[in-house]
Write a protein that holds these residues in place. Structure first.
Motif, PDB file in Angstrom:
ATOM      1  N   ALA A   3       0.814  -1.222   0.000  1.00  0.00           N
ATOM      2  CA  ALA A   3       0.000   0.000   0.000  1.00  0.00           C
ATOM      3  C   ALA A   3       0.842   1.262   0.000  1.00  0.00           C
ATOM      4  CB  ALA A   3      -0.938  -0.006   1.205  1.00  0.00           C
ATOM      5  N   SER A   4       2.058   1.183   0.545  1.00  0.00           N
ATOM      6  CA  SER A   4       2.907   2.381   0.600  1.00  0.00           C
ATOM      7  C   SER A   4       3.368   2.825  -0.782  1.00  0.00           C
ATOM      8  CB  SER A   4       4.118   2.119   1.490  1.00  0.00           C
ATOM      9  OG  SER A   4       4.982   1.154   0.901  1.00  0.00           O
ATOM     10  N   PHE A   5       3.262   1.931  -1.791  1.00  0.00           N
ATOM     11  CA  PHE A   5       3.646   2.287  -3.160  1.00  0.00           C
ATOM     12  C   PHE A   5       2.438   2.649  -4.021  1.00  0.00           C
ATOM     13  CE2 PHE A   5       7.219  -0.420  -1.841  1.00  0.00           C
ATOM     14  CZ  PHE A   5       8.275   0.417  -2.164  1.00  0.00           C
TER      15      PHE A   5
ATOM     16  N   ILE B   4      -0.478  -6.335  -5.505  1.00  0.00           N
ATOM     17  CA  ILE B   4       0.587  -5.746  -6.322  1.00  0.00           C
ATOM     18  C   ILE B   4       0.123  -4.385  -6.832  1.00  0.00           C
ATOM     19  CG2 ILE B   4       2.029  -6.030  -8.367  1.00  0.00           C
ATOM     20  CD1 ILE B   4       1.691  -9.037  -8.065  1.00  0.00           C
ATOM     21  N   PRO B   5       0.871  -3.318  -6.571  1.00  0.00           N
ATOM     22  CA  PRO B   5       0.475  -1.991  -7.054  1.00  0.00           C
ATOM     23  C   PRO B   5       0.455  -1.922  -8.575  1.00  0.00           C
ATOM     24  CG  PRO B   5       2.189  -1.839  -5.374  1.00  0.00           C
ATOM     25  CD  PRO B   5       2.094  -3.281  -5.765  1.00  0.00           C
ATOM     26  N   GLU B   6      -0.431  -1.099  -9.110  1.00  0.00           N
ATOM     27  CA  GLU B   6      -0.492  -0.928 -10.557  1.00  0.00           C
ATOM     28  C   GLU B   6       0.802  -0.333 -11.096  1.00  0.00           C
ATOM     29  OE1 GLU B   6      -3.917   1.434 -11.316  1.00  0.00           O
ATOM     30  OE2 GLU B   6      -5.347  -0.116 -10.661  1.00  0.00           O
ATOM     31  N   SER B   7       1.363   0.605 -10.350  1.00  0.00           N
ATOM     32  CA  SER B   7       2.673   1.179 -10.696  1.00  0.00           C
ATOM     33  C   SER B   7       3.358   1.566  -9.391  1.00  0.00           C
ATOM     34  CB  SER B   7       2.515   2.413 -11.589  1.00  0.00           C
ATOM     35  OG  SER B   7       1.778   3.417 -10.932  1.00  0.00           O
ATOM     36  N   PHE B   8       4.606   1.114  -9.237  1.00  0.00           N
ATOM     37  CA  PHE B   8       5.326   1.392  -7.995  1.00  0.00           C
ATOM     38  C   PHE B   8       5.629   2.884  -7.922  1.00  0.00           C
ATOM     39  CE2 PHE B   8       5.864  -3.121  -8.291  1.00  0.00           C
ATOM     40  CZ  PHE B   8       5.870  -3.533  -6.974  1.00  0.00           C
ATOM     41  N   ASN B   9       4.947   3.532  -6.964  1.00  0.00           N
ATOM     42  CA  ASN B   9       5.030   4.985  -6.833  1.00  0.00           C
ATOM     43  C   ASN B   9       5.845   5.336  -5.592  1.00  0.00           C
ATOM     44  OD1 ASN B   9       4.634   7.700  -6.856  1.00  0.00           O
ATOM     45  ND2 ASN B   9       2.397   7.633  -6.855  1.00  0.00           N
ATOM     46  N   LEU B  10       6.957   6.048  -5.785  1.00  0.00           N
ATOM     47  CA  LEU B  10       7.818   6.442  -4.670  1.00  0.00           C
ATOM     48  C   LEU B  10       7.430   7.785  -4.062  1.00  0.00           C
ATOM     49  CD1 LEU B  10      11.315   5.408  -6.088  1.00  0.00           C
ATOM     50  CD2 LEU B  10       9.914   4.170  -4.434  1.00  0.00           C
TER      51      LEU B  10
END
Length: 285
Positions: free
Chosen positions: A41-43, A57-63
């Motif tokens: 969830a953090s991504f 699994i995130p749709e797109s790993f967001n930093l």
């Protein structure tokens, strides 16, 4: 007939050995699933977190969430407070516990066992029962909202358990080593520093990590003994994060939480074997 009995016994042992893994697997899943969900969830973006059905699994790993954490106002001040308080209180607690543990292990003074039992009283009492007297006392001596107040409280909280573990470990060190050093002219502090401490390194590392963890995660005392925002620690700010951002943005909250616990996880992974050896050597004996 004998072969059948042996075969039955072997099958029973094999089944029993496999059954031992069931509670271990349940415990691992119980511990890891929330951590894996938080990491996932953090991504994510706030909108993606509330999507149904949820996806691991995130749709797109967001930093972005981690960037916001490190750019959060006064984040580095909170990190410094947590680090400074944890290290200072750990050094003091371990130093006091080494001396106390050695005294309990080597000197047969009167009421030794009763006193060793009574030092656990602060660990038995709930922390909520200690907040009012500590607040009153620290305010009376002018230590309210200071580093010193928190260091003293953290140290006092860590000393009892650390003393118990070290006292149990020191008891199994052969006295002949210390007697030989004393014959050679070593003073008591030299015996502790050059003989006892190197042998007891696993136990010392264990109590150090326990003390560091307790100080790093501590929340009730810092909440009640401080008032200025500059004195906040990472767990305190994590508690205040909801009010600070106005709404519950779970991705940034979870990113902040993971950043908070990351140093402790790294320490446990590095010193895992020494911690286990220290617990077994000190708590069981």
């Amino acid at each position: 007939m004998k072969n059948r009995i042996l075969s039955f016994v072997n099958v029973r042992k094999a089944v029993s050995n496999r059954l031992y893994w069931i509670p271990l697997l349940i415990l691992v899943l119980w511990t890891m699933i929330p951590l894996i969900w938080a990491l996932s969830a953090s991504f994510k973006t706030p909108v993606e977190v509330y999507k149904t059905p949820p996806s691991l699994i995130p749709e797109s790993f967001n930093l972005t969430n981690y960037i916001r954490v490190f750019e959060y106002p006064n984040f580095w001040q909170y990190l410094f407070n947590s680090t400074f308080l944890a290290i200072a209180s750990t050094v003091l607690a371990v130093s006091v516990s080494i001396i106390a543990g050695y005294a309990f292990a080597r000197y047969a003074f009167k009421w030794r066992h009763i006193l060793l039992l009574f030092i656990l009283v602060p660990r038995i009492l709930p922390r909520a029962a200690l907040i009012v007297p500590l607040f009153t006392g620290m305010t009376a001596v002018g230590l309210y909202d200071t580093y010193l107040a928190l260091i003293l409280v953290y140290t006092a909280s860590a000393v009892p358990l650390a003393t118990w573990i070290l006292a149990g470990f020191f008891k199994v060190i052969p006295k002949s080593l210390e007697e030989a050093a004393a014959i050679d002219g070593a003073r008591p502090w030299q015996i502790i520093w050059y003989i006892v401490m190197p042998i007891s390194l696993p136990a010392i590392i264990t109590v150090s990590i326990f003390s560091l963890r307790e100080a790093w995660n501590e929340f009730p005392f810092v909440l009640s003994l401080t008032s200025s925002s500059d004195m906040r620690t990472l767990p305190y700010q994590l508690f205040m994060l909801r009010d600070s951002i106005g709404i519950q943005e779970w991705p940034i909250v979870l990113a902040f939480a993971l950043v908070t616990i990351a140093p402790l996880l790294i320490l446990y992974l590095i010193f895992e074997k020494r911690v286990v050896n220290g617990i077994v050597g000190g708590a069981v004996k």
